[in-house]
Scaffold this active site. Structure first.
Site, PDB file in Angstrom:
ATOM      1  CE  LYS A 112      49.631  -6.345  63.605  1.00 34.96           C
ATOM      2  NZ  LYS A 112      49.717  -7.163  62.867  1.00 34.96           N
TER       3      LYS A 112
HETATM    4  C1  LIG Z   1      46.244  -1.950  60.384  1.00 35.30           C
HETATM    5  C2  LIG Z   1      46.352  -3.579  59.738  1.00 35.30           C
HETATM    6  N1  LIG Z   1      45.336  -4.041  59.927  1.00 35.30           N
HETATM    7  C3  LIG Z   1      44.512  -5.711  59.091  1.00 35.30           C
HETATM    8  C4  LIG Z   1      46.341  -6.091  59.370  1.00 35.30           C
HETATM    9  C5  LIG Z   1      46.262  -7.883  59.061  1.00 35.30           C
HETATM   10  O1  LIG Z   1      45.808  -8.473  59.990  1.00 35.30           O
HETATM   11  P1  LIG Z   1      46.265 -10.055  60.829  1.00 35.30           P
HETATM   12  O2  LIG Z   1      48.238 -10.110  60.678  1.00 35.30           O
HETATM   13  O3  LIG Z   1      46.708 -10.047  61.752  1.00 35.30           O
HETATM   14  O4  LIG Z   1      45.353 -10.380  59.528  1.00 35.30           O
HETATM   15  C6  LIG Z   1      47.210  -5.596  59.711  1.00 35.30           C
HETATM   16  C7  LIG Z   1      48.404  -6.847  60.141  1.00 35.30           C
HETATM   17  O5  LIG Z   1      48.750  -7.148  60.527  1.00 35.30           O
HETATM   18  C8  LIG Z   1      47.557  -4.259  60.195  1.00 35.30           C
HETATM   19  O6  LIG Z   1      48.682  -3.195  60.230  1.00 35.30           O
HETATM   20  N1  LIG Z   2      50.675  -6.560  59.547  1.00 36.68           N
HETATM   21  C1  LIG Z   2      51.689  -7.112  60.570  1.00 36.68           C
HETATM   22  C2  LIG Z   2      52.290  -8.129  59.689  1.00 36.68           C
HETATM   23  C3  LIG Z   2      53.751  -8.471  60.471  1.00 36.68           C
HETATM   24  O1  LIG Z   2      52.068  -8.841  61.568  1.00 36.68           O
HETATM   25  P1  LIG Z   2      51.943 -10.282  62.366  1.00 36.68           P
HETATM   26  O2  LIG Z   2      50.727  -9.774  63.556  1.00 36.68           O
HETATM   27  O3  LIG Z   2      52.333 -11.242  62.580  1.00 36.68           O
HETATM   28  O4  LIG Z   2      52.943  -9.174  63.442  1.00 36.68           O
HETATM   29  C4  LIG Z   2      52.802  -5.618  60.524  1.00 36.68           C
HETATM   30  O5  LIG Z   2      51.977  -4.000  60.622  1.00 36.68           O
HETATM   31  O6  LIG Z   2      53.585  -5.245  61.222  1.00 36.68           O
END
Ligand SMILES: Cc1ncc(COP(=O)(O)O)c(C=O)c1O
Ligand SMILES: N[C@@H](CCOP(=O)(O)O)C(=O)O
Length: 464
Positions: A112
């Site tokens: 993120k």
């Molecule tokens: C460690 C981790 N892996 C995978 C994901 C999944 O990613 P996305 O929500 O973009 O599919 C998340 C949160 O969204 C995450 O925090």
């Molecule tokens: N896995 C995410 C959930 C939120 O997803 P986002 O990519 O739309 O912000 C988290 O860890 O908060």
């Protein structure tokens, strides 16, 4: 560049407006009206560029003239200078044509940071220029929250309210959020699950009256700027191992479908990608819809990969918008039905989805087994989300001559429980976090009730 809503009813906007608006006023998500594309020659000319320069090349067409070139360059340079690995997104080789793309070298140890470190700067820049203030409301299953707080808390133009499901994130994740004691940062532990948190955010965007004239902004991947920033590392990974001359495949641990959607866009923009594998935990709606056209929510369960405990995947809508030929009315209808009941995609649209993505669901036992197995093979320690990606990559790989790259979305130190369950020792916290367990925490536990949460926010925002 113009951005349009996936539900076809909200006004088109430019990048800056979309950055600050978050969700579209018709409940849809903003996407570029036309996607920029790069020729193979142009992509090839980027081989060997440092990450920040590559990022500028990929991001610039999306931002257009909303940010001056020098300012955009500076924000991108500062963002990735704050990562603790010289390559920013290094690649590790696990085995023959089996790679890991490490996305956890940012300040909060999850992917993120790639987007949220830049998003915080972009928002601050736009708000300073406009002389405006924004109230950020975000939902997190653990990682977005800390990355958003870290990316936005320094801005005097932002108040940040992050909702996480109470007792459903790891202790490290919770402390990364709740130990940031600043008067523009609020952590709300909601007596509900992630989908409840996310629905509250979306409902609040739909009706912002509770803010009495102040505006709401988004840090979740409903905000286009999140997705845009995440496209870059698909290019960097490919270029590091022979792209664009050589095709590569990606396996992506998936929850809100943001990260894999960024990979899908990289492919549409010209990057030669063979397979895109959607890897889920037991909250497997994405696997069920891709493999069996079953778009039914089911019950959300708590797993050892809590960041992926999501059933309503926001960005799936962006992909469906493409697959439905950018027909906003069709998406509006589909999403309205999905909010009430199980739905099926039209069969020709589903065929298209199946052409675009492979998928696999991995349960907790298989997650721990994969952590154990990969460590035994390579002494490389996976976090549980990445382990799900590796397992799915191994299950779904259709061509072993093509390198398969799994996105390592978080550092294992954030999730000691599955590592210990796999019979391994959890790693040490990095230097900047060694005292995390001694730091003071600040959070408010609130009922799973929209009015309660909105009143809390309204009574804590700073009015300028
Ligand atoms: C460690 C981790 N892996 C995978 C994901 C999944 O990613 P996305 O929500 O973009 O599919 C998340 C949160 O969204 C995450 O925090
Ligand atoms: N896995 C995410 C959930 C939120 O997803 P986002 O990519 O739309 O912000 C988290 O860890 O908060």
């Amino acid at each position: 560049m113009k951005y349009i809503s996936t539900r076809g009813k909200a006004p088109a906007m430019n990048f800056e407006e979309v950055l600050l608006a978050g969700l579209a006023s018709d409940g849809g998500l903003y996407v570029p009206e036309t996607l920029p594309t790069f020729s193979k020659e142009e992509i090839a000319s980027w081989v060997g560029l440092p990450y920040n320069e590559l990022a500028y090349n990929v991001i610039k067409p999306f931002v257009d003239d909303c940010v001056g070139d020098a300012d955009l360059k500076q924000m991108i340079d500062e963002t990735y200078a704050g990562f603790n690995h010289i390559a920013v997104a290094p690649m590790k080789e696990l085995g023959t044509n089996e790679w890991i793309l490490e996305l956890f070298h940012g300040p909060t140890l999850a992917f993120k940071d790639f987007a949220l470190q830049l998003l915080g700067r972009l928002m601050d820049y736009a708000l300073e220029k406009r002389g405006e203030h924004l109230v950020i409301m975000g939902a997190t299953s653990g990682d977005t929250g800390s990355a958003a707080i870290e990316g936005c808390c320094h801005s005097k133009h932002l108040d940040i309210f992050i909702l996480h499901p109470h007792n459903r994130v790891s202790e490290v994740q919770r402390r990364q959020m709740t130990t940031v004691i600043k008067d523009n940062v609020y952590n709300i532990a909601l007596e509900g699950n992630f989908d409840d948190c996310q629905q509250m955010v979306k409902d609040s965007f739909a009706n912002q009256d509770f803010l009495k004239g102040m505006k709401l902004g988004a840090v979740n991947s409903i905000n286009w700027a999140r997705i845009m920033s995440q496209i870059v590392y698909y290019f960097s990974a490919s270029l590091a191992i022979g792209g664009p001359e050589r095709e590569v495949s990606f396996s992506v641990p998936t929850g809100n479908f943001g990260d894999i959607f960024a990979g899908y866009l990289a492919k549409q923009m010209g990057l030669p990608i063979k397979q895109l594998v959607v890897a889920t935990n037991r909250n497997d709606i994405l696997h069920r819809v891709i493999s069996g056209n079953d778009m039914s929510k089911g019950d959300l369960v708590h797993t050892l990969s809590p960041s992926m405990d999501i059933m309503v995947s926001s960005n799936f809508e962006r992909m469906l918008f493409d697959v439905y030929g950018k027909d906003g009315a069709a998406i509006d209808d589909l999403m309205a039905r999905f909010s009430k009941e199980s739905v099926e995609l039209d069969s020709d649209r589903w065929d298209k989805v199946r052409e675009l993505f492979d998928s696999c669901a991995v349960d907790d036992d298989a997650t721990c087994e994969t952590i154990k197995q990969v460590y035994a093979e390579t002494e490389y320690l996976l976090d549980p989300h990445t382990a799900i990606g590796v397992k799915a990559a191994r299950e779904c790989n259709r061509d072993k001559s093509v390198p398969m790259i799994t996105l390592a979305t978080a550092h294992p130190v954030k999730f000691p429980e599955p590592v210990v369950k796999a019979g391994l020792e959890s790693p040490q916290l990095p230097a900047h976090m060694v005292d995390l367990f001694e730091r003071e925490e600040k959070l408010d536990v609130l009922d799973n009730d929209l009015n309660t949460v909105q009143q809390f926010i309204a009574s804590h925002v700073h009015t300028e």
